[in-house]
Design a protein around this motif. Structure first.
Motif, PDB file in Angstrom:
ATOM      1  N   LEU A 194     -15.646  36.659 -24.409  1.00 47.56           N
ATOM      2  CA  LEU A 194     -16.988  36.375 -24.906  1.00 47.56           C
ATOM      3  C   LEU A 194     -16.809  35.413 -26.074  1.00 47.56           C
ATOM      4  CD1 LEU A 194     -20.021  37.271 -24.641  1.00 47.56           C
ATOM      5  CD2 LEU A 194     -19.588  38.719 -26.615  1.00 47.56           C
ATOM      6  N   GLU A 195     -17.571  34.296 -26.035  1.00 47.06           N
ATOM      7  CA  GLU A 195     -17.441  33.322 -27.112  1.00 47.06           C
ATOM      8  C   GLU A 195     -18.774  33.234 -27.854  1.00 47.06           C
ATOM      9  OE1 GLU A 195     -15.398  29.911 -25.842  1.00 47.06           O
ATOM     10  OE2 GLU A 195     -15.368  29.011 -27.850  1.00 47.06           O
ATOM     11  N   LEU A 196     -18.695  33.268 -29.172  1.00 42.02           N
ATOM     12  CA  LEU A 196     -19.890  33.229 -30.005  1.00 42.02           C
ATOM     13  C   LEU A 196     -19.988  31.901 -30.726  1.00 42.02           C
ATOM     14  CD1 LEU A 196     -22.146  35.316 -30.977  1.00 42.02           C
ATOM     15  CD2 LEU A 196     -20.451  36.098 -29.373  1.00 42.02           C
ATOM     16  N   GLU A 197     -21.106  31.197 -30.467  1.00 40.76           N
ATOM     17  CA  GLU A 197     -21.369  29.945 -31.186  1.00 40.76           C
ATOM     18  C   GLU A 197     -22.401  30.244 -32.269  1.00 40.76           C
ATOM     19  OE1 GLU A 197     -21.873  26.576 -28.595  1.00 40.76           O
ATOM     20  OE2 GLU A 197     -23.322  25.615 -29.930  1.00 40.76           O
ATOM     21  N   HIS A 198     -22.343  29.534 -33.390  1.00 40.58           N
ATOM     22  CA  HIS A 198     -23.371  29.736 -34.425  1.00 40.58           C
ATOM     23  C   HIS A 198     -23.738  28.409 -35.060  1.00 40.58           C
ATOM     24  CE1 HIS A 198     -19.951  29.443 -37.136  1.00 40.58           C
ATOM     25  NE2 HIS A 198     -20.701  29.634 -38.201  1.00 40.58           N
ATOM     26  N   TYR A 199     -24.694  28.454 -35.960  1.00 43.72           N
ATOM     27  CA  TYR A 199     -25.234  27.269 -36.630  1.00 43.72           C
ATOM     28  C   TYR A 199     -24.776  27.361 -38.085  1.00 43.72           C
ATOM     29  CZ  TYR A 199     -29.168  24.132 -38.128  1.00 43.72           C
ATOM     30  OH  TYR A 199     -29.954  23.139 -38.658  1.00 43.72           O
ATOM     31  N   PRO A 200     -23.619  26.771 -38.415  1.00 41.73           N
ATOM     32  CA  PRO A 200     -23.046  26.945 -39.753  1.00 41.73           C
ATOM     33  C   PRO A 200     -24.066  26.610 -40.850  1.00 41.73           C
ATOM     34  CG  PRO A 200     -21.479  25.829 -38.331  1.00 41.73           C
ATOM     35  CD  PRO A 200     -22.791  25.900 -37.566  1.00 41.73           C
ATOM     36  N   GLY A 201     -24.171  27.449 -41.821  1.00 40.66           N
ATOM     37  CA  GLY A 201     -25.143  27.252 -42.898  1.00 40.66           C
ATOM     38  C   GLY A 201     -26.423  28.015 -42.598  1.00 40.66           C
ATOM     39  N   ALA A 202     -27.072  27.672 -41.489  1.00 38.99           N
ATOM     40  CA  ALA A 202     -28.333  28.332 -41.142  1.00 38.99           C
ATOM     41  C   ALA A 202     -28.098  29.787 -40.746  1.00 38.99           C
ATOM     42  CB  ALA A 202     -29.028  27.587 -40.000  1.00 38.99           C
ATOM     43  N   THR A 203     -26.983  30.073 -40.090  1.00 36.75           N
ATOM     44  CA  THR A 203     -26.695  31.451 -39.687  1.00 36.75           C
ATOM     45  C   THR A 203     -26.517  32.330 -40.918  1.00 36.75           C
ATOM     46  OG1 THR A 203     -25.635  30.663 -37.671  1.00 36.75           O
ATOM     47  CG2 THR A 203     -25.137  32.910 -38.340  1.00 36.75           C
ATOM     48  N   GLU A 204     -25.694  31.870 -41.845  1.00 35.81           N
ATOM     49  CA  GLU A 204     -25.458  32.648 -43.069  1.00 35.81           C
ATOM     50  C   GLU A 204     -26.771  32.823 -43.842  1.00 35.81           C
ATOM     51  OE1 GLU A 204     -23.681  30.164 -41.917  1.00 35.81           O
ATOM     52  OE2 GLU A 204     -21.554  30.648 -42.029  1.00 35.81           O
ATOM     53  N   ALA A 205     -27.578  31.750 -43.899  1.00 34.55           N
ATOM     54  CA  ALA A 205     -28.858  31.832 -44.622  1.00 34.55           C
ATOM     55  C   ALA A 205     -29.787  32.845 -43.962  1.00 34.55           C
ATOM     56  CB  ALA A 205     -29.513  30.454 -44.680  1.00 34.55           C
ATOM     57  N   ALA A 206     -29.809  32.866 -42.628  1.00 33.71           N
ATOM     58  CA  ALA A 206     -30.674  33.818 -41.912  1.00 33.71           C
ATOM     59  C   ALA A 206     -30.233  35.251 -42.193  1.00 33.71           C
ATOM     60  CB  ALA A 206     -30.638  33.531 -40.414  1.00 33.71           C
ATOM     61  N   LEU A 207     -28.922  35.487 -42.202  1.00 33.98           N
ATOM     62  CA  LEU A 207     -28.413  36.845 -42.450  1.00 33.98           C
ATOM     63  C   LEU A 207     -28.690  37.263 -43.893  1.00 33.98           C
ATOM     64  CD1 LEU A 207     -25.009  36.702 -40.515  1.00 33.98           C
ATOM     65  CD2 LEU A 207     -27.199  37.643 -39.747  1.00 33.98           C
ATOM     66  N   GLU A 208     -28.528  36.319 -44.829  1.00 34.66           N
ATOM     67  CA  GLU A 208     -28.827  36.646 -46.229  1.00 34.66           C
ATOM     68  C   GLU A 208     -30.319  36.939 -46.401  1.00 34.66           C
ATOM     69  OE1 GLU A 208     -26.974  33.376 -48.327  1.00 34.66           O
ATOM     70  OE2 GLU A 208     -25.010  34.177 -47.753  1.00 34.66           O
ATOM     71  N   GLY A 209     -31.155  36.196 -45.666  1.00 31.24           N
ATOM     72  CA  GLY A 209     -32.601  36.442 -45.704  1.00 31.24           C
ATOM     73  C   GLY A 209     -32.935  37.844 -45.213  1.00 31.24           C
ATOM     74  N   LEU A 210     -32.283  38.275 -44.141  1.00 29.61           N
ATOM     75  CA  LEU A 210     -32.509  39.629 -43.609  1.00 29.61           C
ATOM     76  C   LEU A 210     -32.031  40.678 -44.602  1.00 29.61           C
ATOM     77  CD1 LEU A 210     -31.488  39.425 -39.843  1.00 29.61           C
ATOM     78  CD2 LEU A 210     -33.782  39.711 -40.821  1.00 29.61           C
ATOM     79  N   ALA A 211     -30.885  40.428 -45.219  1.00 22.43           N
ATOM     80  CA  ALA A 211     -30.350  41.379 -46.208  1.00 22.43           C
ATOM     81  C   ALA A 211     -31.311  41.513 -47.388  1.00 22.43           C
ATOM     82  CB  ALA A 211     -28.966  40.923 -46.676  1.00 22.43           C
ATOM     83  N   CYS A 212     -31.862  40.382 -47.849  1.00 26.28           N
ATOM     84  CA  CYS A 212     -32.824  40.416 -48.963  1.00 26.28           C
ATOM     85  C   CYS A 212     -34.087  41.164 -48.561  1.00 26.28           C
ATOM     86  CB  CYS A 212     -33.198  38.995 -49.392  1.00 26.28           C
ATOM     87  SG  CYS A 212     -31.897  38.148 -50.277  1.00 26.28           S
ATOM     88  N   GLU A 213     -34.548  40.918 -47.311  1.00 23.73           N
ATOM     89  CA  GLU A 213     -35.752  41.606 -46.844  1.00 23.73           C
ATOM     90  C   GLU A 213     -35.514  43.112 -46.800  1.00 23.73           C
ATOM     91  OE1 GLU A 213     -37.486  39.886 -43.297  1.00 23.73           O
ATOM     92  OE2 GLU A 213     -38.891  41.564 -43.125  1.00 23.73           O
ATOM     93  N   ALA A 214     -34.324  43.521 -46.362  1.00 20.69           N
ATOM     94  CA  ALA A 214     -33.998  44.958 -46.327  1.00 20.69           C
ATOM     95  C   ALA A 214     -34.021  45.538 -47.741  1.00 20.69           C
ATOM     96  CB  ALA A 214     -32.623  45.160 -45.687  1.00 20.69           C
ATOM     97  N   GLN A 215     -33.508  44.779 -48.696  1.00 20.57           N
ATOM     98  CA  GLN A 215     -33.482  45.285 -50.083  1.00 20.57           C
ATOM     99  C   GLN A 215     -34.880  45.383 -50.680  1.00 20.57           C
ATOM    100  OE1 GLN A 215     -30.494  43.048 -52.348  1.00 20.57           O
ATOM    101  NE2 GLN A 215     -29.208  44.854 -52.171  1.00 20.57           N
ATOM    102  N   THR A 216     -35.795  44.525 -50.179  1.00 17.06           N
ATOM    103  CA  THR A 216     -37.184  44.594 -50.643  1.00 17.06           C
ATOM    104  C   THR A 216     -37.893  45.813 -50.049  1.00 17.06           C
ATOM    105  OG1 THR A 216     -37.155  42.198 -50.590  1.00 17.06           O
ATOM    106  CG2 THR A 216     -39.283  43.222 -50.902  1.00 17.06           C
TER     107      THR A 216
END
Lengths: 85, 149
Positions: B48-70
């Motif tokens: 299984l190979e995982l492709e991602h969007y460098p920069g945007a992927t990390e930003a999306a995950l950080e956004g979700l983490a912040c939303e969880a903390q809110t």
């Protein structure tokens, strides 16, 4: 102004590159219009973007719908629905 | 504390748990996703190979983490996602939420993995019997993500 296009997954494979610089006319105002303009200029792009309903987009790394404006955008990404996790 | 990692390296559960437990709280909820062999008509998944969007992927995950903390009172949020080629049985994603009590930790953990599936730019390509194919998005994932809106 030039826009950096990024393509991922099967969109990247069908376009034949993961990245290109494009310079659409000012009349191209939305992501959908940008897709139309790219498709009109190349049969490869037209084939890659044929299934419009399966395309998703990001403008300057923010997820948007295809009717989102691209004014001032520096980077537009096109890709299939995401499948992580 | 927010910890987001997108990397081709194996996910070290012991190290991630140690970090999540280092916050002096009473509850740590975690989710670990593994690559499935998922037997099908053209054989099992070999890679299984995982492709991602460098920069945007990390930003999306950080956004979700912040939303969880809110949404919940959390001491820490961890999201680790592997990219590149991997094999069945290997860890692909690890999510942890720590809090004073279990309720917030468990809910935040479920929120993070449900929303990660639909909101973070990753794409899976599986190879079966030597033939690679992109994995299609699942409607069940959209339904799971919607219950948090």
């Amino acid at each position: 102004m030039a826009i950096r296009m990024l393509y991922f997954a099967w969109v990247r494979e069908r376009v034949g590159t993961g990245e290109e610089l494009v310079d659409p006319p000012a009349s191209v105002a939305t992501v959908a219009a940008l897709i139309d303009w790219l498709a009109a200029g190349s049969p490869t792009h037209a084939a890659a973007f044929a299934e419009r309903g399966r395309l998703r987009a990001a403008v300057d790394q923010v997820f948007v719908s295809l009717d989102a404006p691209i004014e001032g955008a520096r980077e537009v990404a096109l890709f299939p629905p995401v499948t992580g996790g | 504390m927010i910890r987001v990692v997108v990397s081709p390296a194996n996910i070290d559960l012991a190290a991630e748990m140690a970090l999540a437990e280092a916050n002096g709280v009473g509850a740590v909820a975690t989710f670990t996703g593994l690559v499935r062999a998922d037997p099908g008509v053209v054989g099992d998944v070999e890679t299984l190979e995982l492709e991602h969007y460098p920069g945007a992927t990390e930003a999306a995950l950080e956004g979700l983490a912040c939303e969880a903390q809110t949404r919940w009172s959390l001491a820490s949020v961890t999201v680790v996602h592997r990219v590149g080629p991997m094999r069945p049985g290997e860890r692909i994603v690890f999510v942890a939420a720590s809090s004073r009590h279990r309720g917030a930790a468990l809910d935040a953990c479920a929120f993070l993995i449900d929303r990660l599936k639909t909101d973070a730019p990753f794409w899976k390509r599986e190879t079966r019997s030597g033939t690679a194919a992109w994995v299609e998005a699942r409607e069940a994932d959209d339904d799971a993500a919607r219950r948090w809106t």
